[in-house]
Design an enzyme around this catalytic site. Sequence first.
Site, short mmCIF file in Angstrom:
data_model
loop_
_atom_site.label_atom_id
_atom_site.label_comp_id
_atom_site.label_asym_id
_atom_site.label_seq_id
_atom_site.Cartn_x
_atom_site.Cartn_y
_atom_site.Cartn_z
N GLY A 24 0.80 -1.22 0.00
CA GLY A 24 0.00 0.00 0.00
C GLY A 24 0.82 1.27 0.00
O GLY A 24 0.33 2.35 0.31
N LYS A 55 0.04 2.43 -4.45
CA LYS A 55 -0.43 3.78 -4.78
C LYS A 55 -0.05 4.19 -6.19
O LYS A 55 -0.77 4.93 -6.85
CB LYS A 55 0.17 4.79 -3.80
N ASP A 131 -8.15 6.73 1.39
CA ASP A 131 -7.07 7.38 2.14
C ASP A 131 -6.31 8.36 1.24
O ASP A 131 -6.30 8.22 0.02
CB ASP A 131 -6.10 6.33 2.71
N ASP A 132 -5.68 9.33 1.87
CA ASP A 132 -4.82 10.29 1.19
C ASP A 132 -5.49 10.97 -0.01
O ASP A 132 -4.93 11.01 -1.12
CB ASP A 132 -3.51 9.61 0.76
N TYR A 179 -8.06 7.88 8.77
CA TYR A 179 -7.76 6.47 9.04
C TYR A 179 -6.84 6.30 10.26
O TYR A 179 -6.33 5.22 10.50
CB TYR A 179 -7.14 5.79 7.81
N ASP A 244 8.23 4.87 2.68
CA ASP A 244 8.03 5.71 1.49
C ASP A 244 8.03 7.20 1.81
O ASP A 244 8.24 8.03 0.94
CB ASP A 244 6.73 5.33 0.75
N ASN A 272 2.16 -2.69 6.05
CA ASN A 272 2.56 -2.00 4.82
C ASN A 272 4.06 -1.73 4.97
O ASN A 272 4.45 -0.83 5.70
CB ASN A 272 1.77 -0.68 4.73
C1 GDL Z 1 -0.26 6.69 4.35
C2 GDL Z 1 -0.84 5.93 3.21
C3 GDL Z 1 0.08 4.82 2.73
C4 GDL Z 1 1.56 5.16 2.92
C5 GDL Z 1 1.76 5.41 4.41
C6 GDL Z 1 3.20 5.68 4.82
C7 GDL Z 1 -2.43 4.71 4.67
C8 GDL Z 1 -3.83 4.24 4.89
N1 GDL Z 1 -2.19 5.42 3.54
O1 GDL Z 1 -0.88 7.56 4.85
O2 GDL Z 1 -0.20 4.60 1.38
O3 GDL Z 1 2.37 4.12 2.49
O4 GDL Z 1 0.99 6.50 4.80
O5 GDL Z 1 3.72 6.80 4.17
O6 GDL Z 1 -1.58 4.47 5.48
#
Ligand code: GDL
Length: 464
Positions: A24, A55, A131-132, A179, A244, A272
Amino acid sequence: MQTQKTDETASPSQHAPLWGVVEGFYGRPWTAGQRESLCAWMKGQGLNAYLYAPKDDLKHRALWHAAYTRDEARALKRLIAHCDRLGVRFIYGIAPGLSTRWTPKQVESLLLRKVESVRRLGCRSFALMFDDIPSKGAAQYLRRYGSWVNAHVAWSRHVIEGISKRQPDARFLFCPTPYCGSFAGDVAQNTYLRTIGEDLPNAVDILWTGSDIIAPSIGLAEIRAVARVLRRPPTIWDNWFANDYDLRRLHLGPYAKRDPRVRREVRGILINPNTEFRANDVPFHTFASFVRGGGGWSEESAYRDALDQWRPQFRDCRGALPTRKELRTLTDCLHLPFASGKLAAKLLRDLPSALASTTSAGHAARARIRKTARALLQWQTRITELRDRELSYTLYRHVWELKEEMDLFQRYFDWMESATARRSAFRSPFHQVGTYRGGFVASLQRHLELAAAGGFRPATRPVS
Ligand code: GDL
């Protein structure tokens, strides 16, 4: 990861808790081969779910409505079938929340059409992700649905109803716009969360990352509070290992700071992890051991076991392997979001006196740091000589950066301890203004200083 090949057929139970991985993150999505090897490894580890939500896969988010080409559909179908054979639930994520140009009706029909196309490839689980995205939707959606959250619920319900008619055993997940606790504010009073709690069918699993995007810890009280407003236990999307958000980081440390009792009060946990697939052996192993572990689960022994499992991949071109201790020198430095590993933490504690003091305490601190520096500098050679080139390239830039810093400290210590120290300023021919710690982003960063307590302030010294 060592993977097991299997042809065994198993069907995951529809409402079993989901333990696994969400792809994710932002950045380069994993390859089909990487996903297949991850899912094959998950079997037998107590993990049962993989959520596909990269993403930067255009057709997941930016072009969510676009149909798959024949080749893409074939690859997706293959992955879904592979997961099915393994008994790993493949969950297809789609993120329509950046839409502005489609009418409300078009969003509903395009979304159902896309999800249905993936159902026809054999998929049985789907995640609708919001999200985002902007916290307020386009005017046409607000007019039609009354609020942004109502739009998300309406689109999701449209898909759920449409797909369930054809596939009564389908399972659905939902990722809200708020979230995590820091986005939601007062969780109990948050209108968005209250609305989805009331309006999404109870069978829908709702994703939640914890108190923050990267939750420093996850405990029972906060899980219970969010479960009350969602009217169901949340499904944790855990960003503990995600990297990331900062290109300079890798998280090679263990799963930690999650209360094992949480496992019984959620509908699952999906991690994630690092965007770089090959950096995830310790994350995957320690998370799987947390999922399987009893009440006395220990992060330290999970960490050690994971290093032992990972170590054989570090064979160099002459056949040599690092010891567990040597590997840990590296993973303690490239560790976790809020903490360094033991060895790196000790080094950081030693640095102030090593740099300032000419007493015997300073000397002893420098000697300890030099020892660690030598071990880290060896990694520079080791990484260039690994047989496994993909692993080498994954770690390369991070090892290089560590090498630069440790080399600089060693030179500075030499200068401190030499007779000429007081007469000339310290310089290093390998660390020059303009090439070392240089570049536009580094200059920008120097203008606003971040204090340890979290506040920002303009640079206290002139910035070049
Ligand atoms: C986020 C993003 C995710 C990203 C993470 C870390 C969620 C639900 N969405 O907000 O895609 O990888 O932060 O940067 O976590």
